[in-house]
Design a protein around this motif. Structure first.
Motif, PDB file in Angstrom:
ATOM      1  N   ASP A 141       0.851  -1.188   0.000  1.00 20.51           N
ATOM      2  CA  ASP A 141       0.000   0.000   0.000  1.00 20.51           C
ATOM      3  C   ASP A 141       0.884   1.234   0.000  1.00 20.51           C
ATOM      4  OD1 ASP A 141      -2.074   1.689   0.072  1.00 20.51           O
ATOM      5  OD2 ASP A 141      -2.789   1.163   2.066  1.00 20.51           O
ATOM      6  N   ARG A 142       1.491   1.498  -1.162  1.00 17.33           N
ATOM      7  CA  ARG A 142       2.492   2.556  -1.226  1.00 17.33           C
ATOM      8  C   ARG A 142       1.885   3.934  -1.378  1.00 17.33           C
ATOM      9  NH1 ARG A 142       6.068  -1.092  -5.359  1.00 17.33           N
ATOM     10  NH2 ARG A 142       7.138  -2.346  -3.788  1.00 17.33           N
ATOM     11  N   ALA A 143       0.637   3.993  -1.703  1.00 16.60           N
ATOM     12  CA  ALA A 143       0.011   5.310  -1.859  1.00 16.60           C
ATOM     13  C   ALA A 143      -0.427   5.886  -0.518  1.00 16.60           C
ATOM     14  CB  ALA A 143      -1.197   5.212  -2.786  1.00 16.60           C
ATOM     15  N   GLY A 144      -0.585   5.024   0.487  1.00 13.62           N
ATOM     16  CA  GLY A 144      -1.061   5.494   1.772  1.00 13.62           C
ATOM     17  C   GLY A 144      -2.564   5.686   1.773  1.00 13.62           C
ATOM     18  N   ARG A 145      -3.179   5.429   2.893  1.00 13.21           N
ATOM     19  CA  ARG A 145      -4.635   5.570   2.969  1.00 13.21           C
ATOM     20  C   ARG A 145      -4.999   7.039   3.125  1.00 13.21           C
ATOM     21  NH1 ARG A 145      -7.379   0.985   3.444  1.00 13.21           N
ATOM     22  NH2 ARG A 145      -6.206  -0.914   3.848  1.00 13.21           N
ATOM     23  N   PRO A 146      -6.024   7.502   2.399  1.00 12.00           N
ATOM     24  CA  PRO A 146      -6.411   8.910   2.504  1.00 12.00           C
ATOM     25  C   PRO A 146      -6.966   9.230   3.880  1.00 12.00           C
ATOM     26  CG  PRO A 146      -8.010   7.679   1.206  1.00 12.00           C
ATOM     27  CD  PRO A 146      -6.865   6.743   1.466  1.00 12.00           C
ATOM     28  N   SER A 172       8.015   2.452   1.800  1.00  7.94           N
ATOM     29  CA  SER A 172       6.789   3.103   1.327  1.00  7.94           C
ATOM     30  C   SER A 172       6.950   4.617   1.294  1.00  7.94           C
ATOM     31  CB  SER A 172       5.613   2.714   2.220  1.00  7.94           C
ATOM     32  OG  SER A 172       5.342   1.335   2.118  1.00  7.94           O
ATOM     33  N   GLU A 173       7.597   5.175   2.314  1.00  8.62           N
ATOM     34  CA  GLU A 173       7.803   6.615   2.351  1.00  8.62           C
ATOM     35  C   GLU A 173       8.726   7.060   1.225  1.00  8.62           C
ATOM     36  OE1 GLU A 173       7.621  10.555   3.203  1.00  8.62           O
ATOM     37  OE2 GLU A 173       6.319   8.916   3.839  1.00  8.62           O
ATOM     38  N   ARG A 174       9.753   6.257   0.931  1.00  9.43           N
ATOM     39  CA  ARG A 174      10.658   6.600  -0.172  1.00  9.43           C
ATOM     40  C   ARG A 174       9.903   6.638  -1.492  1.00  9.43           C
ATOM     41  NH1 ARG A 174      12.948   3.302  -3.656  1.00  9.43           N
ATOM     42  NH2 ARG A 174      12.680   1.452  -2.357  1.00  9.43           N
ATOM     43  N   ILE A 175       9.030   5.662  -1.707  1.00 12.25           N
ATOM     44  CA  ILE A 175       8.261   5.615  -2.952  1.00 12.25           C
ATOM     45  C   ILE A 175       7.305   6.802  -3.028  1.00 12.25           C
ATOM     46  CG2 ILE A 175       6.531   4.276  -4.216  1.00 12.25           C
ATOM     47  CD1 ILE A 175       7.919   1.759  -3.146  1.00 12.25           C
ATOM     48  N   ARG A 176       6.696   7.140  -1.900  1.00 12.14           N
ATOM     49  CA  ARG A 176       5.807   8.301  -1.903  1.00 12.14           C
ATOM     50  C   ARG A 176       6.588   9.592  -2.165  1.00 12.14           C
ATOM     51  NH1 ARG A 176       2.831   5.290   2.073  1.00 12.14           N
ATOM     52  NH2 ARG A 176       4.081   6.129   3.777  1.00 12.14           N
ATOM     53  N   MET A 177       7.802   9.679  -1.618  1.00 14.86           N
ATOM     54  CA  MET A 177       8.628  10.853  -1.866  1.00 14.86           C
ATOM     55  C   MET A 177       8.945  10.984  -3.354  1.00 14.86           C
ATOM     56  SD  MET A 177      11.379  10.933   1.282  1.00 14.86           S
ATOM     57  CE  MET A 177      12.187  12.399   0.650  1.00 14.86           C
ATOM     58  N   ARG A 178       9.291   9.847  -3.991  1.00 15.75           N
ATOM     59  CA  ARG A 178       9.600   9.893  -5.414  1.00 15.75           C
ATOM     60  C   ARG A 178       8.371  10.302  -6.210  1.00 15.75           C
ATOM     61  NH1 ARG A 178       8.883   6.993  -9.747  1.00 15.75           N
ATOM     62  NH2 ARG A 178       7.792   5.384  -8.587  1.00 15.75           N
TER      63      ARG A 178
END
Length: 664
Positions: A337-342, A541-547
């Protein structure tokens, strides 16, 4: 043989960019909806003997047609319904202050301030603010027939007619637009990989290295835009369902599963080894499975990888195939769940309200719009201007801050209005009012969704005759509308250019240096995060969201630069000079991602000293960009082990810092 114009007679580049139509496919369903929604109210009004009521409903339908831009049904619901509610408030406020002199000036100025401030929230809020102000101006400048509640009811009814037509196929095609968007993302990734495949290498053997790099950059930008759109569509639905819909879970899993393949693309490019042609073909095969909703074995035939980078691509592709063919909601666990829950709706609403209230940018936008509307309303209160509400309407369209270059929009508004008036003149002189308006509207209405994606000038040319036809039904002035419309439009453009453009020093700059500096600073943080020791799943997950955030921000900056290129000198010239730096920062993010992929495949991780050296250079570059409006010379002192995974990144950082040096 035709001789070219002398260079001194050639139009300037910024003017050519403004007038050049944007390529866009024709949205046939939107064309049909526009024809029905704008024509049907006229038919009903004529049949009932109240054509003015039909004209008001068609005006509401026109605002719905302008808002009808989303593909997904739930997004259509938001894009059309929410702005219609603001439009109803606007027409009510305007009607209440009609003919009230300076009270009208004060109310419309306040509405303009609110409209400008909420434009920064997002696309739906922007259109809502636009319709709030537009309808307030119309209500304050045009006497409405019937009771005070009738005009809001008719105009809202016209807008909701567009919504009803847009949602007709929802029960049969629910989820289809979202699947199509995710499948399009897969196809864009396939196009990106195809720029580095063996077939492409053979076909472009005689092409220059610069052309190849430009092809890759364009393809990568298309991937970013498609990912942004897909995540926006899927997460918008997911926020409502809170993850309970298996279909949305699967779509999100499929989006997440393509991420490793996107990350591997920069590593392939930097390796210099072309991909087998079967790789992009396989990704397109996955796109077909996603779009049709197929679940089951996909039977991909992939070549044996011959390098560490090839192995990374192979692993990413097989992982995407597993998730694409998986029907169970457990696919989300496979993709992560790399997008994170809204966040909950209340939390997001409070966050948005706080950001708008505390944002200097929102206040500046709102004040600029309010100043221009206030001047326009004060002017028409002191000077007798026929059809005076058109002055404020022109300003609203030209100066809406999130719509791009004020100068360009003023120019295109004037040109589009002239073209539209020529068309309207023929209609008003040759077609008798009454039932003759019906076939004319049936021909004019479909042109709005056809020409709107081509550019603002084309949209203005399509909307102008429609507005004039509806106005004539309400006022019965015929060709007497034409000259006042032109004069008022020119007055509005002049006010917008002077009070909304020339009086604000920030208008004379490219206005993107600070945003680019923020992106460079965020890139430094991304470099630190990418090579952290012993990362946890949360860190990954945070790294992917940062990218993803970085590429989204860079995509927005690229769009802002492209808008700046349409400005006349010196703004356009400065933007053109800074453009290579935007591309260089994108390549820095690419090189960081590529290094991360190499480390994952077994390469020696960089030392802490190497990471600190690169991030220091990036932060110095960011600070330099914040302090200047012109490119300046900087020193680049980057060195390290020649075989390090950070060597390509060091080269890209050095290239970015070299770009900031002025030409000799």
């Amino acid at each position: 043989m035709a001789r070219p114009f002398p260079s001194r007679l050639a139009p300037p580049d910024w003017l050519v960019r403004n007038l050049q139509p944007q390529p866009a496919p024709v949205n046939r369903p939107a064309v049909a909806r526009a024809a029905i929604a704008l024509t049907l109210p006229l038919v009903l009004g004529l049949a009932a003997g109240r054509p003015e009521y039909g004209a008001l409903a068609s005006m509401g339908a026109l605002s719905g047609v302008i808002s009808d831009t989303a593909a997904a049904y739930r997004m259509r619901l938001l894009n059309i319904a929410v702005p219609q509610l603001f439009a109803a408030v606007g027409i009510t406020l305007g009607s209440l202050v009609y003919g009230q002199g300076w009270v009208t000036v004060g109310v419309l100025t306040g509405v303009a301030l609110v409209s400008g401030m909420i434009s920064s929230i997002g696309a739906v809020a922007s259109v809502s603010g636009l319709l709030l102000l537009l309808n307030s101006v119309i209500g304050a400048g045009l006497p409405m027939p019937g009771q005070w509640w009738l005009a809001p009811l008719l105009m809202t009814g016209g807008g909701f007619l567009v919504l009803a037509l847009a949602l007709l196929a929802w029960p049969l095609r629910a989820g289809v637009p979202e699947r199509a968007a995710v499948a399009d993302t897969y196809r864009k990734v396939a196009d990106l990989l195809a720029t580095m495949s063996t077939e492409t290498e053979t076909a472009t053997a005689t092409a220059t290295a610069t052309a190849t790099a430009d092809t890759y950059d364009d393809a990568r930008h298309s991937v970013t835009q498609s990912l942004n759109q897909s995540y926006d569509l899927v997460l918008a639905r997911r926020a409502r369902h809170h993850g309970r819909s298996p279909e949305l879970v699967r779509l999100l899993a499929q989006l997440n599963a393509i991420t490793p393949l996107v990350e591997a693309a920069p590593a392939v490019r930097l390796s210099g080894r072309p991909l087998p042609a079967e790789i992009p073909v396989a990704v397109r095969h996955l796109a077909e499975a996603v779009e049709t909703g197929y679940s089951g074995p996909l039977g991909l035939r992939l070549p044996e990888p011959r390098s560490a980078i090839g192995k990374a691509v192979d692993q990413a592709l097989r992982h995407a195939a597993d998730v694409a063919g998986e029907k169970s909601p457990d696919a989300l666990k496979k993709a992560g769940d790399r997008a994170g829950r809204p966040a909950p709706l209340g939390v997001r609403a409070a966050r948005v309200a706080r950001n708008v209230a505390l944002s200097g940018t929102s206040w500046r936008y709102g004040l600029r719009l309010a100043l221009c509307i206030g001047i326009a309303q004060a002017l028409v209160s002191l000077v007798a201007v026929p059809r005076s509400y058109w002055v404020a309407l022109t300003i609203t369209f030209v100066l809406k801050p999130d719509f791009g270059s004020v100068f360009s929009r003023a120019l295109l508004r004037a040109l589009g209005t002239v073209v539209g008036l020529v068309v309207a003149a023929g209609i008003l002189t040759q077609v008798p009012r009454g039932w003759g308006d019906v076939p004319v509207m049936l021909l004019l209405a479909p042109l709005i969704p056809v020409f709107t994606p081509r550019g603002y000038g084309y949209q203005t040319a399509a909307i102008t005759p429609v507005i004039l036809l509806l106005s004539d039904i309400l006022n019965h002035q015929g060709t007497g509308l034409l000259v006042p419309r032109l004069v008022d439009s020119l007055i509005g453009c002049g006010i917008a250019l002077v009070a909304g453009y020339l009086l604000w020093p920030e208008s004379w700059h490219a206005r993107v240096g600070a945003r680019l500096a923020d992106a460079v600073a965020d890139t430094a943080a991304y470099v630190e995060r990418a090579f952290g020791k012993n990362p946890t799943p949360a860190d990954i997950s945070e790294r992917i969201r940062m990218r993803r955030r970085l590429y989204r921000d860079l995509s927005a900056i690229r769009t802002e630069f492209q808008r700046a290129l349409t400005e006349p000198p010196p703004v356009g010239r400065r933007a053109a000079a800074w453009w290579p730096l935007v591309v260089a920062v994108e390549r820095i993010v690419d090189a960081t991602t590529a290094a991360r992929v190499r480390v994952k495949q077994g390469a020696e991780p960089p030392s802490l000293g190497e990471i600190e050296q690169v991030t220091l250079q990036l932060r110095e570059l960011a600070e330099g960009l914040r302090r200047t409006e012109t490119l300046y010379e900087v020193r680049s002192d980057l060195s390290g082990p020649p075989g390090s995974v950070l060597e390509p990144l060091r080269q890209e950082v050095a290239a970015a810092r070299t770009i900031t040096s002025p030409s000799r």
